[in-house]
Design an enzyme around this catalytic site. Structure first.
Site, PDB file in Angstrom:
ATOM      1  N   ARG A 133      48.232  68.763  14.172  1.00 49.43           N
ATOM      2  CA  ARG A 133      49.626  69.225  14.211  1.00 49.43           C
ATOM      3  C   ARG A 133      50.254  69.317  12.823  1.00 49.43           C
ATOM      4  O   ARG A 133      50.910  70.295  12.491  1.00 49.43           O
ATOM      5  CB  ARG A 133      50.472  68.294  15.078  1.00 49.43           C
ATOM      6  CG  ARG A 133      50.226  68.434  16.557  1.00 49.43           C
ATOM      7  CD  ARG A 133      51.140  67.538  17.333  1.00 49.43           C
ATOM      8  NE  ARG A 133      51.159  66.214  16.705  1.00 49.43           N
ATOM      9  CZ  ARG A 133      51.563  65.111  17.273  1.00 49.43           C
ATOM     10  NH1 ARG A 133      52.020  65.139  18.482  1.00 49.43           N
ATOM     11  NH2 ARG A 133      51.540  63.965  16.641  1.00 49.43           N
TER      12      ARG A 133
ATOM     13  N   SER B 127      36.597  69.913  15.210  1.00 49.72           N
ATOM     14  CA  SER B 127      36.453  71.016  16.167  1.00 49.72           C
ATOM     15  C   SER B 127      37.346  72.166  15.725  1.00 49.72           C
ATOM     16  O   SER B 127      38.249  71.997  14.914  1.00 49.72           O
ATOM     17  CB  SER B 127      36.827  70.555  17.581  1.00 49.72           C
ATOM     18  OG  SER B 127      38.152  70.060  17.594  1.00 49.72           O
TER      19      SER B 127
ATOM     20  N   THR C 296      48.445  63.790   1.801  1.00 50.06           N
ATOM     21  CA  THR C 296      49.604  63.232   2.491  1.00 50.06           C
ATOM     22  C   THR C 296      49.156  62.415   3.701  1.00 50.06           C
ATOM     23  O   THR C 296      49.983  62.038   4.512  1.00 50.06           O
ATOM     24  CB  THR C 296      50.577  64.341   2.947  1.00 50.06           C
ATOM     25  OG1 THR C 296      49.884  65.210   3.844  1.00 50.06           O
ATOM     26  CG2 THR C 296      51.118  65.119   1.777  1.00 50.06           C
TER      27      THR C 296
ATOM     28  N   ARG D   6      46.144  59.527   4.188  1.00 51.55           N
ATOM     29  CA  ARG D   6      45.924  58.118   3.896  1.00 51.55           C
ATOM     30  C   ARG D   6      45.243  58.002   2.545  1.00 51.55           C
ATOM     31  O   ARG D   6      44.345  58.772   2.224  1.00 51.55           O
ATOM     32  CB  ARG D   6      45.053  57.443   4.968  1.00 51.55           C
ATOM     33  CG  ARG D   6      45.709  57.330   6.326  1.00 51.55           C
ATOM     34  CD  ARG D   6      46.824  56.284   6.316  1.00 51.55           C
ATOM     35  NE  ARG D   6      47.505  56.183   7.596  1.00 51.55           N
ATOM     36  CZ  ARG D   6      48.717  56.662   7.837  1.00 51.55           C
ATOM     37  NH1 ARG D   6      49.370  57.308   6.897  1.00 51.55           N
ATOM     38  NH2 ARG D   6      49.274  56.502   9.016  1.00 51.55           N
TER      39      ARG D   6
ATOM     40  N   GLU E 186      48.780  50.769  -1.538  1.00 55.51           N
ATOM     41  CA  GLU E 186      50.214  51.038  -1.621  1.00 55.51           C
ATOM     42  C   GLU E 186      50.920  49.701  -1.612  1.00 55.51           C
ATOM     43  O   GLU E 186      50.637  48.882  -0.743  1.00 55.51           O
ATOM     44  CB  GLU E 186      50.691  51.870  -0.430  1.00 55.51           C
ATOM     45  CG  GLU E 186      50.210  53.290  -0.467  1.00 55.51           C
ATOM     46  CD  GLU E 186      50.661  54.106   0.738  1.00 55.51           C
ATOM     47  OE1 GLU E 186      51.327  53.551   1.637  1.00 55.51           O
ATOM     48  OE2 GLU E 186      50.329  55.284   0.783  1.00 55.51           O
TER      49      GLU E 186
ATOM     50  N   HIS F 126      54.914  57.469  -0.593  1.00 59.48           N
ATOM     51  CA  HIS F 126      54.693  57.609   0.850  1.00 59.48           C
ATOM     52  C   HIS F 126      56.003  57.881   1.583  1.00 59.48           C
ATOM     53  O   HIS F 126      56.369  57.204   2.542  1.00 59.48           O
ATOM     54  CB  HIS F 126      54.007  56.365   1.416  1.00 59.48           C
ATOM     55  CG  HIS F 126      53.263  56.643   2.693  1.00 59.48           C
ATOM     56  ND1 HIS F 126      52.246  55.861   3.132  1.00 59.48           N
ATOM     57  CD2 HIS F 126      53.383  57.625   3.614  1.00 59.48           C
ATOM     58  CE1 HIS F 126      51.771  56.317   4.274  1.00 59.48           C
ATOM     59  NE2 HIS F 126      52.445  57.400   4.577  1.00 59.48           N
TER      60      HIS F 126
END
Length: 195
Positions: free
Chosen positions: A26, A49, A106, A108, A137, A156
């Site tokens: 997404r 996929s 953006t 991990r 972090e 972050h």
């Protein structure tokens, strides 16, 4: 008197360049949609996929991992951190990328080997990097990435808007209420728990 250097601190145009997406879910889809609309970027992606929606709507092309590395002008990471993806972007991958490429993470911090990234940026193997996540972090204040002119680092805060945080609260609350009622939660990542 200092001389003016008209080529100092120049960026790279994104118009009509190739955007590679590693993990076209997404978030990757929305990023690709915006890049296509704003800069007419060609979208290529590598995923577990195929994403037929992205192929139909954005004209995205599914490619193997090596093609993702060698063809991307901008390579944006949007995958989960797993044992398989930890340090996926390292010296070996950076040497296969264009030396004019920009790496964006953006997702991990652990997906990128920061020592190898630092070296790739210092030697000109990569043109630049944009990092919203790091490993660890917060970063060590002495990390050389923090002082490099070809790196942009955010703490972050990619989701740091009032609207996004309000939506996050509403999603959490709707999940909690559904769970209390014994109903299927509307926002789930591991959908297999309901099978």
């Amino acid at each position: 008197m200092e001389r003016f250097d008209p080529t100092a601190n120049l960026g790279i145009e994104l118009n009509n360049k190739t955007l590679g997406i590693y993990g076209l879910g997404r978030i990757g889809f929305e990023f690709a949609r915006k890049a296509k609309a704003a800069y007419n970027m060609e979208i290529i992606y590598y995923n577990r996929s195929r994403n037929e929606e992205a192929e139909q709507i954005l004209g995205a092309q599914y490619v193997n991992f090596d093609d993702l590395l060698t063809r991307s002008d901008v390579l944006s990471i949007h995958a989960a951190l797993t044992a398989e993806t930890k340090n996926r972007f390292d010296k070996n991958t950076f040497t296969r990328m264009k030396n004019s490429a920009i790496l964006v993470n953006t997702a991990r911090g652990g997906l990128v080997n920061e020592l190898d990234l630092t070296e790739a940026l210092q030697t000109g193997q990569l043109w630049g990097a944009g990092l919203d996540v790091t490993d660890p972090e917060p970063m060590d204040p002495k990390n050389p990435l923090l002082t490099m002119e070809n790196v942009c680092i955010l703490p972050h805060i990619g989701s740091a808007t009032v609207e996004t945080r309000d939506n996050m609260v509403m999603m959490a609350a709707s999940n909690l209420l559904a769970a209390i009622k014994g109903e299927k939660m509307p926002q789930i990542i591991n959908k297999e728990v309901y099978q």
